[in-house]
Design a protein around this motif. Sequence first.
Motif: not given
Length: 461
Positions: A239-261
């Motif tokens: 559960i903790v890993a899932g929350v951390v990975l999804l949080g990292t995903f959100i941070q990554h999407e904000r910086r990505a040049a062509a974000p998945f979402i």
Amino acid sequence: MNARSWWLMISVGLGMLLNPLNSSMVAVAIPRLQHVYRLDFTMVSWIIFSFYIASAIANPVMGKASDLFGRKKIFLLGLIVALIASLFAPYSPTFGWLLVCRIVQSIGTSMLLTAGMAIIRTHTQENQATAISVLTVFQSGAAAIGPFIGGMLIYTWDWHAIFAVNVPFVVLSLLLCYWIIPKDESMSTVAQRLTLRQWLDRIDSLGILLFTAGLVSLLIGLLSAKSTVHVSWLHVTAIVAGVVLLGTFIQHERRAAAPFIPLPALARYPAITRVNVNFMLVNVLFYALFFGIPSYLQTVRHLSELHTGILMLTLGLSSLLITPFAGRWVDRSGPRPALRLAAMLMTLGAAWILTWTPTSPLLSVCLGLAAFGIANGLSNVSLQATLFRSSPQALIGVASGLFSTARNLGAILSSLLIGIVLGKQFSFGGFRTLGLILVCFALSLVFTSWKHRESEQVQES
């Protein structure tokens, strides 16, 4: 609309109905799959999770692919992928192989949904709400007849037939679409020069990996803890890993040049975000009942798959019959009145479920299903019309993919809700608890729809 436009919608609609058809047929197959593979309710629910997780990932990716490489190409390729999955699934030797076929099937049908909606948006310039309602008729019709077809096939043959039945739809759509869908414009110079590495960057492969790993880890942790009725350190870690990975995903999407979402794009167009939040709430309510009621009818009421499918027709037919009226209503009055009525009907339907008992008249069950079916038809048309009005032409493929992702996230959340509330075995007490939770979700939908209306009035004034 002229004759060519109608034939275009029919051709595309035959392909787009495969996604709701397969998601609806499996609803009546869950008790049967539990028996065949000797699995508990939580484990068998992965037949639902796998489909919608794959769709949630594939929809925005295929939206980008259709914008870049051509909508017709992606649509035809989706038909071929769906055909392959439907041919191999009946011969799955284990439940794991069946899940793989469901994932492949989900990817193929997601290609059809996103590319198909973009095709209609591009080649239909007038009466778009009416065009949307026609496509929704195909999808609602598939949802309407899906449980009945699934129940009839399982009752007459076995669960294998719910995959084989896809083949004639795929073949007919493939033949029609090859000739009727207008040819794609020439691929852009940028698309022609893309290497595999550049394509992976363009679809944000790292974002997809973070999203998938986070969502699957979170689901495994929550469902495993509920299934074993014991929270271990492994469950907490997942559960903790899932929350951390999804949080990292959100941070990554904000910086990505062509974000998945594309979070930055959504920030620039807040109306798209509001539409997707409302659509996700609608689908949490709809799919929680869609997958919960068949188990109630078969486990608590002891009805056969065939009779369950016949009763579930009420849900889909109500949605199907209201859709043409919804299209004309939205064209004439805008999407807000239809969305408001849909929210109120879902609240009444969820409250009505709390009145059911193990011996309630089946007419009472049909009334609850009808309320949700009408609400689903109204909300689908009104929210899709809102999406088209708020999305720029350049982002329509991505916006369509995000809209389908909102549907899938709603379905995933509803399946997670069912798995947590009901656990290993379906029980009437758990079903009543599910109904109470759905009332709360319906009230939140009423609140968001009214708040959305008020904010729009402020902007207009």
